[in-house]
Design a protein around this motif. Structure first.
Motif, PDB file in Angstrom:
ATOM      1  N   LEU A  27     -47.026  29.543  28.160  1.00  0.00           N
ATOM      2  CA  LEU A  27     -47.499  30.137  29.413  1.00  0.00           C
ATOM      3  C   LEU A  27     -48.923  29.676  29.672  1.00  0.00           C
ATOM      4  O   LEU A  27     -49.822  29.939  28.870  1.00  0.00           O
ATOM      5  CB  LEU A  27     -47.445  31.667  29.325  1.00  0.00           C
ATOM      6  CG  LEU A  27     -48.062  32.460  30.484  1.00  0.00           C
ATOM      7  CD1 LEU A  27     -47.355  32.167  31.798  1.00  0.00           C
ATOM      8  CD2 LEU A  27     -48.024  33.969  30.176  1.00  0.00           C
ATOM      9  N   LEU A  28     -49.125  28.999  30.801  1.00  0.00           N
ATOM     10  CA  LEU A  28     -50.452  28.529  31.177  1.00  0.00           C
ATOM     11  C   LEU A  28     -51.065  29.521  32.158  1.00  0.00           C
ATOM     12  O   LEU A  28     -50.577  29.685  33.277  1.00  0.00           O
ATOM     13  CB  LEU A  28     -50.376  27.142  31.814  1.00  0.00           C
ATOM     14  CG  LEU A  28     -49.595  26.059  31.055  1.00  0.00           C
ATOM     15  CD1 LEU A  28     -49.818  24.695  31.708  1.00  0.00           C
ATOM     16  CD2 LEU A  28     -49.982  26.025  29.602  1.00  0.00           C
ATOM     17  N   GLY A  29     -52.121  30.191  31.738  1.00  0.00           N
ATOM     18  CA  GLY A  29     -52.797  31.163  32.582  1.00  0.00           C
ATOM     19  C   GLY A  29     -52.458  32.589  32.178  1.00  0.00           C
ATOM     20  O   GLY A  29     -51.293  32.917  31.954  1.00  0.00           O
ATOM     21  N   TYR A  30     -53.500  33.434  32.076  1.00  0.00           N
ATOM     22  CA  TYR A  30     -53.274  34.834  31.714  1.00  0.00           C
ATOM     23  C   TYR A  30     -54.114  35.754  32.597  1.00  0.00           C
ATOM     24  O   TYR A  30     -54.677  36.740  32.152  1.00  0.00           O
ATOM     25  CB  TYR A  30     -53.586  35.074  30.231  1.00  0.00           C
ATOM     26  CG  TYR A  30     -52.782  36.208  29.633  1.00  0.00           C
ATOM     27  CD1 TYR A  30     -51.416  36.064  29.410  1.00  0.00           C
ATOM     28  CD2 TYR A  30     -53.383  37.416  29.304  1.00  0.00           C
ATOM     29  CE1 TYR A  30     -50.677  37.101  28.862  1.00  0.00           C
ATOM     30  CE2 TYR A  30     -52.651  38.458  28.757  1.00  0.00           C
ATOM     31  CZ  TYR A  30     -51.302  38.292  28.552  1.00  0.00           C
ATOM     32  OH  TYR A  30     -50.553  39.325  28.010  1.00  0.00           O
ATOM     33  N   PHE A  37     -47.036  39.741  35.343  1.00  0.00           N
ATOM     34  CA  PHE A  37     -45.671  39.366  35.707  1.00  0.00           C
ATOM     35  C   PHE A  37     -44.990  38.519  34.630  1.00  0.00           C
ATOM     36  O   PHE A  37     -44.015  38.953  34.009  1.00  0.00           O
ATOM     37  CB  PHE A  37     -45.654  38.623  37.042  1.00  0.00           C
ATOM     38  CG  PHE A  37     -45.975  39.488  38.219  1.00  0.00           C
ATOM     39  CD1 PHE A  37     -45.000  40.282  38.806  1.00  0.00           C
ATOM     40  CD2 PHE A  37     -47.254  39.528  38.749  1.00  0.00           C
ATOM     41  CE1 PHE A  37     -45.288  41.094  39.894  1.00  0.00           C
ATOM     42  CE2 PHE A  37     -47.554  40.327  39.834  1.00  0.00           C
ATOM     43  CZ  PHE A  37     -46.579  41.118  40.409  1.00  0.00           C
ATOM     44  N   HIS A  38     -45.483  37.317  34.403  1.00  0.00           N
ATOM     45  CA  HIS A  38     -44.724  36.375  33.590  1.00  0.00           C
ATOM     46  C   HIS A  38     -44.593  36.796  32.132  1.00  0.00           C
ATOM     47  O   HIS A  38     -43.475  36.816  31.586  1.00  0.00           O
ATOM     48  CB  HIS A  38     -45.347  34.979  33.692  1.00  0.00           C
ATOM     49  CG  HIS A  38     -45.212  34.375  35.041  1.00  0.00           C
ATOM     50  ND1 HIS A  38     -44.052  33.764  35.475  1.00  0.00           N
ATOM     51  CD2 HIS A  38     -46.079  34.308  36.082  1.00  0.00           C
ATOM     52  CE1 HIS A  38     -44.215  33.338  36.713  1.00  0.00           C
ATOM     53  NE2 HIS A  38     -45.433  33.651  37.107  1.00  0.00           N
ATOM     54  N   LEU A  89     -39.800  25.485  27.389  1.00  0.00           N
ATOM     55  CA  LEU A  89     -40.134  25.809  28.780  1.00  0.00           C
ATOM     56  C   LEU A  89     -41.633  25.989  28.876  1.00  0.00           C
ATOM     57  O   LEU A  89     -42.256  26.585  27.989  1.00  0.00           O
ATOM     58  CB  LEU A  89     -39.431  27.111  29.204  1.00  0.00           C
ATOM     59  CG  LEU A  89     -39.722  27.633  30.614  1.00  0.00           C
ATOM     60  CD1 LEU A  89     -39.136  26.708  31.674  1.00  0.00           C
ATOM     61  CD2 LEU A  89     -39.174  29.061  30.780  1.00  0.00           C
ATOM     62  N   ILE A  90     -42.212  25.480  29.954  1.00  0.00           N
ATOM     63  CA  ILE A  90     -43.610  25.743  30.276  1.00  0.00           C
ATOM     64  C   ILE A  90     -43.663  26.474  31.606  1.00  0.00           C
ATOM     65  O   ILE A  90     -43.003  26.089  32.574  1.00  0.00           O
ATOM     66  CB  ILE A  90     -44.433  24.442  30.333  1.00  0.00           C
ATOM     67  CG1 ILE A  90     -44.665  23.924  28.900  1.00  0.00           C
ATOM     68  CG2 ILE A  90     -45.759  24.647  31.045  1.00  0.00           C
ATOM     69  CD1 ILE A  90     -45.431  22.630  28.831  1.00  0.00           C
ATOM     70  N   VAL A  91     -44.450  27.550  31.646  1.00  0.00           N
ATOM     71  CA  VAL A  91     -44.595  28.384  32.838  1.00  0.00           C
ATOM     72  C   VAL A  91     -46.033  28.264  33.336  1.00  0.00           C
ATOM     73  O   VAL A  91     -46.980  28.461  32.566  1.00  0.00           O
ATOM     74  CB  VAL A  91     -44.256  29.853  32.530  1.00  0.00           C
ATOM     75  CG1 VAL A  91     -44.531  30.735  33.748  1.00  0.00           C
ATOM     76  CG2 VAL A  91     -42.795  29.980  32.091  1.00  0.00           C
ATOM     77  N   LEU A  92     -46.187  27.964  34.620  1.00  0.00           N
ATOM     78  CA  LEU A  92     -47.509  27.817  35.218  1.00  0.00           C
ATOM     79  C   LEU A  92     -47.872  29.074  36.008  1.00  0.00           C
ATOM     80  O   LEU A  92     -47.254  29.379  37.030  1.00  0.00           O
ATOM     81  CB  LEU A  92     -47.556  26.613  36.153  1.00  0.00           C
ATOM     82  CG  LEU A  92     -47.153  25.260  35.569  1.00  0.00           C
ATOM     83  CD1 LEU A  92     -47.410  24.154  36.589  1.00  0.00           C
ATOM     84  CD2 LEU A  92     -47.895  24.975  34.280  1.00  0.00           C
ATOM     85  N   ALA A  93     -48.871  29.800  35.497  1.00  0.00           N
ATOM     86  CA  ALA A  93     -49.432  30.954  36.198  1.00  0.00           C
ATOM     87  C   ALA A  93     -50.917  30.705  36.418  1.00  0.00           C
ATOM     88  O   ALA A  93     -51.754  31.585  36.231  1.00  0.00           O
ATOM     89  CB  ALA A  93     -49.206  32.219  35.382  1.00  0.00           C
ATOM     90  N   THR A  94     -51.219  29.499  36.825  1.00  0.00           N
ATOM     91  CA  THR A  94     -52.579  29.016  37.007  1.00  0.00           C
ATOM     92  C   THR A  94     -52.925  28.986  38.489  1.00  0.00           C
ATOM     93  O   THR A  94     -52.043  29.169  39.344  1.00  0.00           O
ATOM     94  CB  THR A  94     -52.690  27.600  36.413  1.00  0.00           C
ATOM     95  OG1 THR A  94     -51.633  26.790  36.948  1.00  0.00           O
ATOM     96  CG2 THR A  94     -52.572  27.629  34.894  1.00  0.00           C
TER      97      THR A  94
END
Length: 379
Positions: A27-30, A37-38, A89-94
């Motif tokens: 997960l990219l971004g916190y 959410f993610h 899997l990579i998730v972008l929350a950036t």
């Protein structure tokens, strides 16, 4: 770079997981999207494991480890991409401006990608990403969680069941009362940041309208910057004409002291009106989690139900209350896990994201030039 304990790091196998192993997620971004959410929704999905979180903020790193004790934290997105071989899997929350370059890098590293909305600034960029994912044989999906809002699920079922007859007009609002700008990239006037409500909340409303009623042939929009000190649009109206003949009227605003109905749907047999917001975001912000003991996820009280009828105002008791279906944000990542395991299309495709971006681009042009913008069939 910081990590959790060496024991935690060594416990993660490398290579393609066996069918019994959970799919490992980076997960990219916190910030808000990542932490609220993610991360919770990934953690609530049986077949997914939140493996790594990237954030340069030490406090957010500590927050991630406290909320998800098994997770490792790193300082940069590149540190996650360096571990691509160990992730499924990579998730972008950036921030929005990073979506295209980071999604491109992840796909080129051979990892499927989920991107928070909006996927890109333009439909052309979205289509380029979709082509790259197809070329590499990788999943690319956009997190449009509002398809699983309780009220939208209810509207969709009423339409599919024919309870409203043929829909003629669809009204949808995301209105807030925030008279003071918060600042930050979401409210920046720099076009490179892809800020403003049109691309933020408008991404949800355009996606929902297209999901219900299909392609659009024309777009008219009015977009303003109302608040002193604000830089990006904070009060926008969009009118869509669908090829089906349905007209969608969409509002996104941070300057609304009295909020309108979330949905008002008019058909040839009946209409449906619903006020209030789906409860899932508030529950996630409060630390509640799907599947937790004693939590009725996505359920709202009868006092929040919408009303359906004909010939009378729901505000004066007209029409009949309609039970709201439970909201189901967990369904998104359950479907992502299934698509990764079994193949097939993800729950939201890059092509659908491109179609919504085409509408948003047309809305921006319409508001700038003061005219209706046509969208060519098949575009």
């Amino acid at each position: 770079m910081s990590e959790t304990s060496e024991e935690s790091a060594m416990s993660r196998p490398t290579g393609t997981p066996a069918p019994s192993d959970p799919l490992r997620v980076g997960l990219l971004g916190y910030g808000l999207a990542g932490s609220v959410f993610h991360a919770p929704l990934i953690a609530a999905t049986d077949d997914l494991l939140l493996d790594t979180v990237s954030t340069s903020d030490p406090q957010r790193q500590a927050q991630a480890r406290a909320e998800h004790p098994q997770v490792r934290t790193v300082d940069t997105p590149e540190a996650v991409l360096d571990r691509a071989a160990d992730l499924d899997l990579i998730v972008l929350a950036t921030p929005n401006k990073t979506h295209v370059p980071l999604a491109t890098a992840a796909l080129e590293a051979g990892v499927p990608v989920v991107v928070d909305k909006p996927l890109a600034a333009t439909a052309a960029e979205a289509e380029k990403l979709a082509a790259l994912a197809e070329e590499r044989g990788l999943l690319l999906s956009v997190f449009q969680n509002r398809r699983w809002d309780n009220d939208f699920r209810t509207v969709r079922k009423l339409i599919e069941d024919g309870a409203l007859g043929d829909v003629t007009r669809f009204e949808s609002r995301f209105e807030r009362w925030r008279p003071q700008p918060k600042g930050g990239w979401r409210e920046s006037g720099d076009p490179a940041e892809i800020g403003g409500l049109l691309y933020d909340l408008g991404s949800h409303l355009a996606d929902q309208a297209l999901t219900l009623f299909g392609p659009v042939v024309s777009v008219y929009a009015e977009s303003d910057v109302r608040r002193p000190g604000a830089e990006a649009d904070d009060d926008t109206f969009i009118a869509l004409t669908h090829t089906s003949g349905v007209r969608s009227h969409l509002w996104v605003s941070a300057t609304t002291p009295l909020l309108g109905p979330r949905f008002r749907v008019l058909g040839t047999k009946a209409g449906y009106t619903k006020h209030g917001l789906d409860p899932q975001e508030a529950a996630l912000r409060e630390g509640l989690r799907p599947g937790a003991e004693g939590v009725e996820w996505g359920v709202e009280p009868k006092s929040g139900w919408g009303r359906m009828g004909a010939g009378a105002s729901p505000r004066s008791g007209g029409g009949e209350p309609v039970p709201t279906l439970p909201g189901d944000y967990p369904a998104y990542y359950t479907a992502i896990a299934r698509a990764l395991r079994e193949g097939g299309a993800p729950p939201v495709t890059a092509a659908e994201a491109a179609a919504a971006l085409r509408v948003l681009e047309a809305a921006k042009l319409s508001a700038t030039e003061g005219r209706t913008v046509r969208i060519e069939a098949g575009a």
